[in-house]
Design a protein around this motif. Structure first.
Motif, PDB file in Angstrom:
ATOM      1  N   MET A   1      94.988  70.857  -9.314  1.00  0.00           N
ATOM      2  CA  MET A   1      94.792  71.502 -10.584  1.00  0.00           C
ATOM      3  C   MET A   1      93.306  71.442 -10.918  1.00  0.00           C
ATOM      4  SD  MET A   1      96.776  71.019 -14.190  1.00  0.00           S
ATOM      5  CE  MET A   1      96.727  69.277 -14.190  1.00  0.00           C
ATOM      6  N   LEU A   2      92.810  72.504 -11.515  1.00  0.00           N
ATOM      7  CA  LEU A   2      91.412  72.635 -11.882  1.00  0.00           C
ATOM      8  C   LEU A   2      91.355  73.027 -13.347  1.00  0.00           C
ATOM      9  CD1 LEU A   2      88.436  72.878 -10.821  1.00  0.00           C
ATOM     10  CD2 LEU A   2      88.946  75.271 -10.412  1.00  0.00           C
ATOM     11  N   ARG A   3      90.589  72.299 -14.137  1.00  0.00           N
ATOM     12  CA  ARG A   3      90.486  72.595 -15.563  1.00  0.00           C
ATOM     13  C   ARG A   3      89.066  73.015 -15.877  1.00  0.00           C
ATOM     14  NH1 ARG A   3      92.309  68.886 -20.686  1.00  0.00           N
ATOM     15  NH2 ARG A   3      92.104  70.539 -22.232  1.00  0.00           N
ATOM     16  N   ILE A   4      88.944  74.136 -16.581  1.00  0.00           N
ATOM     17  CA  ILE A   4      87.645  74.675 -16.969  1.00  0.00           C
ATOM     18  C   ILE A   4      87.601  74.708 -18.487  1.00  0.00           C
ATOM     19  CG2 ILE A   4      86.117  76.668 -16.850  1.00  0.00           C
ATOM     20  CD1 ILE A   4      87.642  77.421 -14.240  1.00  0.00           C
ATOM     21  N   ARG A   5      86.600  74.025 -19.043  1.00  0.00           N
ATOM     22  CA  ARG A   5      86.424  74.018 -20.496  1.00  0.00           C
ATOM     23  C   ARG A   5      84.993  74.397 -20.825  1.00  0.00           C
ATOM     24  NH1 ARG A   5      88.646  68.367 -22.502  1.00  0.00           N
ATOM     25  NH2 ARG A   5      87.600  67.700 -20.633  1.00  0.00           N
ATOM     26  N   GLY A   6      84.814  75.105 -21.898  1.00  0.00           N
ATOM     27  CA  GLY A   6      83.479  75.496 -22.325  1.00  0.00           C
ATOM     28  C   GLY A   6      83.553  76.600 -23.351  1.00  0.00           C
ATOM     29  N   GLN A   7      82.538  77.441 -23.355  1.00  0.00           N
ATOM     30  CA  GLN A   7      82.494  78.537 -24.305  1.00  0.00           C
ATOM     31  C   GLN A   7      81.932  79.774 -23.640  1.00  0.00           C
ATOM     32  OE1 GLN A   7      80.681  76.204 -27.849  1.00  0.00           O
ATOM     33  NE2 GLN A   7      81.607  78.083 -28.641  1.00  0.00           N
ATOM     34  N   ILE A   8      82.425  80.917 -24.072  1.00  0.00           N
ATOM     35  CA  ILE A   8      81.850  82.207 -23.725  1.00  0.00           C
ATOM     36  C   ILE A   8      81.410  82.802 -25.056  1.00  0.00           C
ATOM     37  CG2 ILE A   8      82.241  84.499 -22.770  1.00  0.00           C
ATOM     38  CD1 ILE A   8      84.400  83.257 -20.988  1.00  0.00           C
ATOM     39  N   GLY A   9      80.100  82.762 -25.282  1.00  0.00           N
ATOM     40  CA  GLY A   9      79.606  83.159 -26.601  1.00  0.00           C
ATOM     41  C   GLY A   9      80.124  82.188 -27.633  1.00  0.00           C
ATOM     42  N   GLU A  10      80.822  82.711 -28.617  1.00  0.00           N
ATOM     43  CA  GLU A  10      81.399  81.867 -29.669  1.00  0.00           C
ATOM     44  C   GLU A  10      82.857  81.519 -29.401  1.00  0.00           C
ATOM     45  OE1 GLU A  10      80.756  83.604 -33.515  1.00  0.00           O
ATOM     46  OE2 GLU A  10      78.632  83.911 -33.126  1.00  0.00           O
ATOM     47  N   TRP A  11      83.426  82.029 -28.332  1.00  0.00           N
ATOM     48  CA  TRP A  11      84.831  81.805 -28.028  1.00  0.00           C
ATOM     49  C   TRP A  11      85.029  80.563 -27.182  1.00  0.00           C
ATOM     50  CZ3 TRP A  11      85.546  87.415 -25.975  1.00  0.00           C
ATOM     51  CH2 TRP A  11      85.509  88.307 -27.029  1.00  0.00           C
ATOM     52  N   PRO A  12      85.871  79.654 -27.627  1.00  0.00           N
ATOM     53  CA  PRO A  12      86.150  78.471 -26.805  1.00  0.00           C
ATOM     54  C   PRO A  12      87.048  78.855 -25.621  1.00  0.00           C
ATOM     55  CG  PRO A  12      87.470  78.436 -28.791  1.00  0.00           C
ATOM     56  CD  PRO A  12      86.552  79.627 -28.905  1.00  0.00           C
ATOM     57  N   VAL A  13      86.826  78.174 -24.499  1.00  0.00           N
ATOM     58  CA  VAL A  13      87.606  78.422 -23.291  1.00  0.00           C
ATOM     59  C   VAL A  13      88.206  77.105 -22.824  1.00  0.00           C
ATOM     60  CG1 VAL A  13      87.497  79.122 -20.866  1.00  0.00           C
ATOM     61  CG2 VAL A  13      86.131  80.336 -22.569  1.00  0.00           C
ATOM     62  N   ASP A  14      89.507  77.103 -22.588  1.00  0.00           N
ATOM     63  CA  ASP A  14      90.197  75.961 -22.010  1.00  0.00           C
ATOM     64  C   ASP A  14      91.219  76.532 -21.041  1.00  0.00           C
ATOM     65  OD1 ASP A  14      91.300  73.559 -21.325  1.00  0.00           O
ATOM     66  OD2 ASP A  14      91.837  72.977 -23.368  1.00  0.00           O
ATOM     67  N   LEU A  15      90.883  76.516 -19.752  1.00  0.00           N
ATOM     68  CA  LEU A  15      91.669  77.184 -18.729  1.00  0.00           C
ATOM     69  C   LEU A  15      92.096  76.170 -17.682  1.00  0.00           C
ATOM     70  CD1 LEU A  15      92.576  79.912 -17.430  1.00  0.00           C
ATOM     71  CD2 LEU A  15      90.332  79.985 -16.355  1.00  0.00           C
ATOM     72  N   THR A  16      93.354  76.204 -17.310  1.00  0.00           N
ATOM     73  CA  THR A  16      93.874  75.333 -16.262  1.00  0.00           C
ATOM     74  C   THR A  16      94.398  76.205 -15.128  1.00  0.00           C
ATOM     75  OG1 THR A  16      94.520  73.673 -17.895  1.00  0.00           O
ATOM     76  CG2 THR A  16      95.530  73.512 -15.726  1.00  0.00           C
ATOM     77  N   LEU A  17      93.928  75.931 -13.926  1.00  0.00           N
ATOM     78  CA  LEU A  17      94.364  76.655 -12.730  1.00  0.00           C
ATOM     79  C   LEU A  17      95.109  75.706 -11.815  1.00  0.00           C
ATOM     80  CD1 LEU A  17      91.009  78.462 -11.886  1.00  0.00           C
ATOM     81  CD2 LEU A  17      92.964  79.440 -13.067  1.00  0.00           C
ATOM     82  N   GLU A  18      96.247  76.140 -11.337  1.00  0.00           N
ATOM     83  CA  GLU A  18      96.984  75.347 -10.360  1.00  0.00           C
ATOM     84  C   GLU A  18      96.871  76.048  -9.021  1.00  0.00           C
ATOM     85  OE1 GLU A  18     100.871  73.957 -11.393  1.00  0.00           O
ATOM     86  OE2 GLU A  18     100.361  73.889 -13.509  1.00  0.00           O
ATOM     87  N   LEU A  19      96.342  75.333  -8.032  1.00  0.00           N
ATOM     88  CA  LEU A  19      96.143  75.877  -6.702  1.00  0.00           C
ATOM     89  C   LEU A  19      96.953  75.081  -5.693  1.00  0.00           C
ATOM     90  CD1 LEU A  19      92.254  76.279  -6.808  1.00  0.00           C
ATOM     91  CD2 LEU A  19      93.945  78.053  -7.195  1.00  0.00           C
ATOM     92  N   GLY A  20      97.567  75.794  -4.754  1.00  0.00           N
ATOM     93  CA  GLY A  20      98.290  75.147  -3.669  1.00  0.00           C
ATOM     94  C   GLY A  20      97.332  74.748  -2.565  1.00  0.00           C
TER      95      GLY A  20
END
Length: 112
Positions: A1-20
Motif C-alpha cells: 500500500m502506498l499513501r500520498i498526502r499533500g496539497q494541489i493548490g488549495e485542495w488537500p490530497v489524501d490518496l491510498t493506492l493498493e498495489l499487488g
C-alpha cells in the motif's frame, strides 16, 4: 500500500493506492538505476566501520551520485532513514568526497 498526502493548490490530497506484487515489480522495472544496489547480505558488516567502508565503496564504484539517489541507496543498505542521513552528513565531511551544487540536488563525487 502506498499513501500520498499533500496539497494541489488549495485542495488537500489524501490518496491510498493498493498495489499487488506484479504491480510493484512493473513499477520497479521502470525506475532508472544509476548505481548497483549493495544488498545487505553482501555487506561485510552492517554497523560501525564496516558499514562506513561499504558506504565509501558504494560511492567510489558509482563515481558520483545525486543526493536523493545516494540517500535511497543508503536507506536500502541500512534499513533506517536516520542512519542514512547520518551517513550522508559523514560523507559531506569526508576528505575523499567532493560535494557540488547540482541543478536539482547536491552531487556527491568520489575524488579519493
Amino acid at each position: 500500500m502506498l499513501r500520498i498526502r499533500g496539497q494541489i493548490g488549495e485542495w488537500p490530497v489524501d490518496l491510498t493506492l493498493e498495489l499487488g506484487d506484479e504491480d510493484w515489480a512493473r513499477l520497479a522495472a521502470q525506475l532508472p538505476r544509476k548505481a548497483a544496489v549493495v544488498e545487505p547480505s553482501s555487506a561485510p558488516e552492517l554497523s560501525g566501520e564496516g558499514l562506513w567502508r561499504t558506504v565509501q565503496e558504494l560511492l567510489r564504484n558509482a563515481g558520483q551520485m545525486e543526493g536523493p539517489d545516494l540517500l535511497a541507496e543508503l536507506q536500502a543498505l541500512t534499513g533506517s532513514a536516520a542512519a542514512s542521513k547520518r551517513l550522508l552528513v559523514r560523507l559531506r565531511h569526508c576528505p575523499q568526497v567532493q560535494l557540488e551544487n547540482g541543478a536539482d540536488a547536491p552531487l556527491y563525487r568520489w575524488v579519493g
